[in-house]
Enzyme design. Structure first.
Site, PDB file in Angstrom:
ATOM      1  N   CYS A 142      11.608  10.775  21.707  1.00  0.00           N
ATOM      2  CA  CYS A 142      12.803  10.187  22.312  1.00  0.00           C
ATOM      3  C   CYS A 142      13.552   9.321  21.309  1.00  0.00           C
ATOM      4  CB  CYS A 142      12.406   9.387  23.552  1.00  0.00           C
ATOM      5  SG  CYS A 142      11.509  10.400  24.714  1.00  0.00           S
TER       6      CYS A 142
ATOM      7  N   GLU B  81      -0.600   9.433 -12.055  1.00  0.00           N
ATOM      8  CA  GLU B  81      -0.933   9.343 -10.620  1.00  0.00           C
ATOM      9  C   GLU B  81      -0.105  10.318  -9.785  1.00  0.00           C
ATOM     10  OE1 GLU B  81       0.318   5.349  -9.905  1.00  0.00           O
ATOM     11  OE2 GLU B  81      -1.319   4.441 -11.003  1.00  0.00           O
TER      12      GLU B  81
ATOM     13  N   TYR C  67       2.909  14.098   2.112  1.00  0.00           N
ATOM     14  CA  TYR C  67       3.621  13.192   3.018  1.00  0.00           C
ATOM     15  C   TYR C  67       3.961  13.866   4.349  1.00  0.00           C
ATOM     16  CZ  TYR C  67       3.692  10.919  -1.456  1.00  0.00           C
ATOM     17  OH  TYR C  67       3.297  10.396  -2.652  1.00  0.00           O
TER      18      TYR C  67
HETATM   19  C1  LIG Z   1       3.095   7.226  -4.061  1.00  0.00           C
HETATM   20  C2  LIG Z   1       2.578   6.840  -5.367  1.00  0.00           C
HETATM   21  C3  LIG Z   1       2.269   7.814  -6.317  1.00  0.00           C
HETATM   22  C4  LIG Z   1       2.474   9.292  -6.095  1.00  0.00           C
HETATM   23  O1  LIG Z   1       3.806   9.661  -6.012  1.00  0.00           O
HETATM   24  P1  LIG Z   1       4.207  11.217  -5.948  1.00  0.00           P
HETATM   25  O2  LIG Z   1       5.678  11.208  -5.851  1.00  0.00           O
HETATM   26  O3  LIG Z   1       3.564  11.788  -4.742  1.00  0.00           O
HETATM   27  O4  LIG Z   1       3.699  11.850  -7.197  1.00  0.00           O
HETATM   28  C5  LIG Z   1       1.717   7.395  -7.509  1.00  0.00           C
HETATM   29  N1  LIG Z   1       1.499   6.090  -7.769  1.00  0.00           N
HETATM   30  C6  LIG Z   1       1.792   5.121  -6.888  1.00  0.00           C
HETATM   31  C7  LIG Z   1       1.528   3.711  -7.222  1.00  0.00           C
HETATM   32  C8  LIG Z   1       2.347   5.457  -5.664  1.00  0.00           C
HETATM   33  O5  LIG Z   1       2.646   4.504  -4.787  1.00  0.00           O
END
Ligand SMILES: *Cc1c(COP(=O)(O)O)cnc(C)c1O
Length: 395
Positions: A346, A278, A375
């Site tokens: 602010c 992921e 992000y």
């Molecule tokens: C945020 C997240 C990711 C991705 O993380 P990266 O650091 O952007 O690769 C993958 N899996 C889950 C469950 C997340 O919350």
């Protein structure tokens, strides 16, 4: 190699060397610019390196529609963390079968949506969530595909706000909870496809020892559960692969990706296994810049401040994690100044960079903030009722 560079005194961005001064002509407000060619290159490289993996892009890193459409076209799948992200994924053309749903706070209506659509899998983060899923599946006379997100309690040495695999974190479930989870799953097998296990240790991983440890902790669990459940074959190793913000070092990041692959392939070389990953930041992080305009240069006895029209409302990472982003004035100059670059919000935390040596700028000049493809816009908000920035794609 850098994705931003000065060429004949023009600041150019991306694979096509897009001249950023072009978009300052009708400038109204800060603009995120994403290089689709770079995103494509990174995804294809990842796909090539992570053989046998299904890649689920973590949409929360960058949920721009054009970015998502591109990834869908390239055959990427999706990791989402809310009903809103499910809907955005569908808008971008992803089939429900290509979507994994993670997150600790899934509401009833969000889970109903996920079950109605019959998305690929729900990564379950707690026992009460499992109970809720079973209840909804019963009501809907359907069967939910689930994966258990386990918390292996390892330390990946990252900023505490982005570590998620420690026992004090709210994410995933302790291994000691497994017997109770398994019992629930067995009792409700007519409403569940128990597909596998997952982990996600956090973001900005650069040192993979803890990742290796986590895989080794979960491996015997995978072997045991696979014997007991017919649908069980998913091992989701999460995201979190790091990138360099101080200096773009693409070779280093490619080596890190290879090491990540080797850890998985060495430890998880079973016949019947579906590996999932992921990634978010690794694919899109370098692919975005933020163009903002200098409003004032202000000095006091101690400091010089460059005040721009974009701050923690548009780019939260520096304020939230003391994150470092390079700053490139649109016009380069030998004449340098040491400044704090700050936004209009602010809050004293509203600072993009401190004590930074940059080419001299003055009112109405432009600054470009590097490596904000992940992000950045996705964390933007309207605090102080400033408008959201614009987003455009090139390449
Ligand atoms: C945020 C997240 C990711 C991705 O993380 P990266 O650091 O952007 O690769 C993958 N899996 C889950 C469950 C997340 O919350």
């Amino acid at each position: 190699m850098s994705i931003l560079q000065y060429k004949k005194n023009k600041l150019v961005f991306g694979e096509s060397e897009f001249d950023l001064s072009q978009i300052t002509k009708d400038y109204e407000k800060p603009i995120y610019i994403y290089d689709l060619s770079f995103i494509k290159k990174r995804f294809l490289l990842m796909q090539q390196t992570l053989q046998d993996f299904e890649i689920y892009y973590a949409m929360k890193a960058n949920s721009n529609l054009e970015v998502l459409r591109l990834l869908n076209k390239l055959g990427c799948s999706l990791d989402v963390v809310s009903g809103g992200e499910i809907k955005r994924g569908l808008d971008a053309g992803f089939l429900p079968d290509k979507i994994i749903y993670s997150g600790v706070g899934k509401t009833k209506s969000e889970l109903e949506l996920a079950l109605e659509l019959n998305i690929r899998q729900i990564n379950v983060e707690s026992l009460p969530e499992l109970i809720r899923i079973i209840k909804i599946a019963k009501q809907k006379k359907t069967k939910a595909s689930i994966v258990l997100r386990l918390n292996p309690d390892v330390d990946i040495q990252t900023h505490p706000y982005i570590a998620t695999g420690l026992k004090e974190n709210k994410f995933g479930m302790e291994l000691s909870l497994l017997p109770e989870l398994i019992k629930k799953i067995e009792e409700n097998s007519e409403h569940l496809y128990f597909k596998g296990i997952s982990l996600h240790l956090g973001s900005q991983m650069h040192e993979l020892t803890a990742f290796n440890d986590a895989i080794l902790k979960l491996k015997p669990i995978f072997i045991d559960l696979q014997k007991r459940f017919p649908d069980f074959n998913v091992f989701d190793v999460g995201g979190g692969l790091g990138i360099k913000y101080e200096k773009q070092e693409f070779n280093y990041e490619e080596d890190l990706l290879k090491e990540y692959f080797q850890i998985c392939s060495k430890n998880l070389n079973f016949k019947k296994i579906q590996l999932q990953t992921e990634p978010g930041r690794w694919i899109v992080g370098h692919a975005g810049v933020l163009l903002a305009q200098v409003q004032y240069v202000k000095s006091n006895m101690h400091k010089d401040f460059v005040i721009i029209d974009s701050g923690m409302n548009h780019l939260m990472r520096p304020s939230l994690y003391q994150a470092y982003h390079e700053i490139w004035p649109l016009i380069n100059s030998e004449d340098k100044i040491m400044v704090d670059v700050v936004g209009p919000i602010c809050e004293s935390a509203d600072s993009i960079a401190q004590n930074r040596l940059i080419a001299k700028v003055t009112e109405d000049d432009f600054l470009v903030i590097a490596d904000v493809g992940a992000y950045g816009f996705s964390m933007a908000n309207q605090y102080n009722l400033h408008e959201f920035p614009k987003e455009i794609c090139i390449g």
